[in-house]
Design an enzyme around this catalytic site. Structure first.
Site, PDB file in Angstrom:
ATOM      1  N   GLU A 173     109.187   7.666 -12.553  1.00 37.07           N
ATOM      2  CA  GLU A 173     107.841   7.792 -13.222  1.00 37.07           C
ATOM      3  C   GLU A 173     106.964   8.918 -12.527  1.00 37.07           C
ATOM      4  O   GLU A 173     106.448   9.599 -13.245  1.00 37.07           O
ATOM      5  CB  GLU A 173     107.160   6.693 -13.152  1.00 37.07           C
ATOM      6  CG  GLU A 173     107.510   5.592 -14.415  1.00 37.07           C
ATOM      7  CD  GLU A 173     107.566   6.271 -15.597  1.00 37.07           C
ATOM      8  OE1 GLU A 173     106.638   6.897 -16.019  1.00 37.07           O
ATOM      9  OE2 GLU A 173     108.228   5.666 -16.518  1.00 37.07           O
ATOM     10  N   ASP A 175      99.890   7.355 -21.350  1.00 35.80           N
ATOM     11  CA  ASP A 175      99.957   8.458 -20.663  1.00 35.80           C
ATOM     12  C   ASP A 175      99.408   9.629 -21.721  1.00 35.80           C
ATOM     13  O   ASP A 175      98.900   9.125 -23.078  1.00 35.80           O
ATOM     14  CB  ASP A 175     101.421   8.978 -20.217  1.00 35.80           C
ATOM     15  CG  ASP A 175     102.366   9.319 -21.135  1.00 35.80           C
ATOM     16  OD1 ASP A 175     102.086   8.862 -22.390  1.00 35.80           O
ATOM     17  OD2 ASP A 175     103.339   9.758 -20.849  1.00 35.80           O
ATOM     18  N   TYR A 204      98.255   4.487 -15.552  1.00 33.72           N
ATOM     19  CA  TYR A 204      99.457   4.594 -16.349  1.00 33.72           C
ATOM     20  C   TYR A 204     100.791   4.147 -15.837  1.00 33.72           C
ATOM     21  O   TYR A 204     101.408   3.428 -16.193  1.00 33.72           O
ATOM     22  CB  TYR A 204      99.651   6.199 -16.659  1.00 33.72           C
ATOM     23  CG  TYR A 204     101.248   6.446 -17.136  1.00 33.72           C
ATOM     24  CD1 TYR A 204     101.496   6.107 -18.278  1.00 33.72           C
ATOM     25  CD2 TYR A 204     102.175   7.047 -16.279  1.00 33.72           C
ATOM     26  CE1 TYR A 204     102.836   6.109 -18.831  1.00 33.72           C
ATOM     27  CE2 TYR A 204     103.426   7.006 -16.493  1.00 33.72           C
ATOM     28  CZ  TYR A 204     103.882   6.563 -17.868  1.00 33.72           C
ATOM     29  OH  TYR A 204     105.202   6.752 -17.952  1.00 33.72           O
TER      30      TYR A 204
END
Length: 222
Positions: free
Chosen positions: A44, A146, A128
């Site tokens: 991520e 996002d 996020y």
DNA sequence: TTCCAGGGAT
DNA sequence: ATCCCTGGAA
């Protein structure tokens, strides 16, 4: 300005179409095959700033060098930075290293929290990424927004909203929560699907409405 | 060749 | 509100 709730029927159709599309069209990416919170986190953080194609090589090399949170925590800063070389936004590599040292400190299990509110306290983890780790690693029933997700949700449900405006972004989080499926497992798929649709079909520049599973119910379909 | 996307920290 | 950094779209 209260946000109009989404009709249950629309909610259900949205989720089902989205997930069905995902099953047929998603890319086969390494971080989608693991539930290891550490790996999910690394992916991520890298994906925040780089295209998938580029992240693939860096991710593989990084995981090879630092297979676990503990390995990363034990590593010298220099080696961590070298592994990030070429990805840009180096503050995030420093934050990741700091985070690894933090969660493994004094006999800590090296485990990440599974709750978004706890995750958010860690360096480099915002709203996020907290949602992403909770959903993608722990399969919690957590929302995540996002810019891809924000774009898709606004186009489908609320074309008046501008994801760039912080106030509107908050509303998109509300929509994301409202459209979350009942179980964490299904939420995993739906969240991945939302991101994938935003990456492949409902992109910032081009709206490929002709290949979009949501076109029929989308408020800004052409 | 210019322009923009992309989370989080400050 | 600005900065961080780079690939890739326009």
């Amino acid at each position: 300005m209260p946000l109009k709730p989404i009709a249950p029927a629309a909610r259900a159709a949205f989720g089902r179409r989205l997930r069905a599309w995902y099953r047929r069209n998603h890319r086969d990416l390494p971080w989608r095959k693991t539930r290891d919170p550490y790996r999910v986190l690394v992916s991520e953080l890298m994906l925040q700033q780089t295209q998938v194609s580029r992240v693939l090589e860096f991710y593989a090399r990084f995981i090879e060098r630092f297979p676990t949170m503990q390995h990363l925590a034990d590593a010298r800063p220099k080696r961590v930075m070298e592994s990030w070389e070429g990805l840009g936004y180096y503050a995030r590599a420093r934050n990741l290293h700091k985070l690894a040292r933090h969660v493994t400190r004094e006999g800590g299990p090296g485990a990440l929290p599974s709750e978004p509110t706890e995750l958010r306290k860690l360096p480099g983890i915002g709203a996020y990424t907290a949602g992403a780790v909770a959903s993608f690693a722990y399969e919690k029933r957590a929302a995540l927004v996002d810019t891809n997700v924000a774009r898709v949700l606004s186009r489908v449900f609320a074309p008046k909203l501008n994801p760039k405006r912080p106030r509107d972004l908050k509303k998109l989080w509300v929509i994301a929560e409202q459209t979350l499926p009942r179980t964490g497992k299904t939420a995993w798929t739906q969240n991945q699907a939302l991101m994938e649709l935003g990456a492949l079909v409902c992109t910032a520049r081009l709206k490929r409405c002709d290949e979009c599973p949501l076109a029929r119910m989308c408020k800004s379909a052409e």
